[in-house]
Write a protein that holds these residues in place. Structure first.
Motif, short mmCIF file in Angstrom:
data_model
loop_
_atom_site.label_atom_id
_atom_site.label_comp_id
_atom_site.label_asym_id
_atom_site.label_seq_id
_atom_site.Cartn_x
_atom_site.Cartn_y
_atom_site.Cartn_z
N LYS A 87 31.43 43.80 88.41
CA LYS A 87 31.95 43.45 89.26
C LYS A 87 31.11 42.30 90.16
O LYS A 87 30.64 41.29 90.60
N LYS A 90 27.60 37.93 88.24
CA LYS A 90 28.90 36.09 88.61
C LYS A 90 28.92 35.10 87.81
O LYS A 90 28.26 35.20 86.22
N ASP A 91 30.08 34.96 87.65
CA ASP A 91 30.70 34.36 87.19
C ASP A 91 30.19 33.15 86.40
O ASP A 91 28.85 31.77 87.25
N GLY A 92 30.05 32.27 85.62
CA GLY A 92 28.89 30.65 85.26
C GLY A 92 28.80 30.92 83.24
O GLY A 92 28.95 32.17 83.06
N ARG A 94 25.76 30.78 80.83
CA ARG A 94 24.56 31.88 80.10
C ARG A 94 24.13 31.69 79.26
O ARG A 94 25.20 31.59 78.06
N LYS A 129 34.86 33.03 73.27
CA LYS A 129 35.31 32.40 74.10
C LYS A 129 34.28 31.03 74.31
O LYS A 129 34.19 30.30 75.32
N CYS A 130 33.21 31.99 74.33
CA CYS A 130 31.91 30.54 73.79
C CYS A 130 32.54 29.18 73.75
O CYS A 130 32.87 29.19 72.67
#
Length: 134
Positions: A87, A90-92, A94, A129-130
């Motif tokens: 959790k 961080k979203d984003g 990579r 999902k990429c």
């Protein structure tokens, strides 16, 4: 380190004879897998082998507290780090290489996940999902 030994001692099953605790082969492996034993220096086989010198009764090794203390060289000596919490990530976007870094720096130490299993997870759950180039 003493805290680890105290914790392990308290969580071993009491033996029939007072002053002793018992551990099965599975218990010894669990102690290793939970990070009490310094896996950077000792394999699970070395850890189990060190415990074999203690008498075995009904398939379980009997330990006195002093016996466990004599194995302190196997226990992880550093202070434990804050456990991995996904959790906190961080979203984003990579790079794909980041998944290997995540495994090498975190997951292999804090789980029993194999590299092969991790690669399957990446292949089946991450890559679909990429977007191209992400």
């Amino acid at each position: 380190m003493t805290e680890f030994i105290d914790y392990v001692w308290k969580n071993l099953d009491p033996a029939e004879e007072e002053g002793f605790r018992v551990a099965s082969e599975a218990s010894l492996e669990k102690i290793y897998q939970r990070g009490f034993i310094d896996a950077r220096r000792f394999s699970v086989a070395q850890w189990k082998n060190a415990c074999h010198k203690f008498s075995k009764v009904k398939g379980q090794y009997r330990f006195r507290r002093e016996d466990l203390d004599s194995l302190k060289g196997f226990f992880f000596a550093a202070l434990p780090k804050r456990p991995f919490d996904p959790k906190r990530l961080k979203d984003g976007v990579r790079p794909l290489e980041w998944t290997n870094e995540l495994y090498q720096k975190v997951l292999r130490f804090e789980s029993d996940l194999t590299l092969e299993a991790w690669r399957k997870i990446v292949q089946s759950h991450v890559l679909p999902k990429c977007k191209k180039g992400d």
